[in-house]
Motif scaffolding. Sequence first.
Motif: not given
Length: 104
Positions: A47-60
């Motif tokens: 879940i933490v990894d998925k959250g980090q991926q979502a954050d990375d995509k939002a920044v992208g």
Amino acid sequence: MSTASIANNAYQMAARLQQQMPAAEDASPKAETVDFGKMVSEAVETIVDKGQQADDKAVGMIEGKADVVDVVTAIAETEIALETMVAVRDRVISAYEEIMRMPI
């Protein structure tokens, strides 16, 4: 990735696990113990990894490198994973409370 594709992935994963189960039972006649703590920690890490991926995509997306659909999909996947984890937590707490109400 839509909700239908997320559900499809979950069904495929369940089917793979079900196929592996008889093979594992045939290979080892004795029962294997499952480390519940390890299973929970792996789920939290996912879940933490998925959250980090979502954050990375939002920044992208802010930087103009990602598509809005990818960001929304990543956020939806994170939300589903988090809701699943909360539901499991609620069930575990409910089971614990039921055990504590049992007479000794």
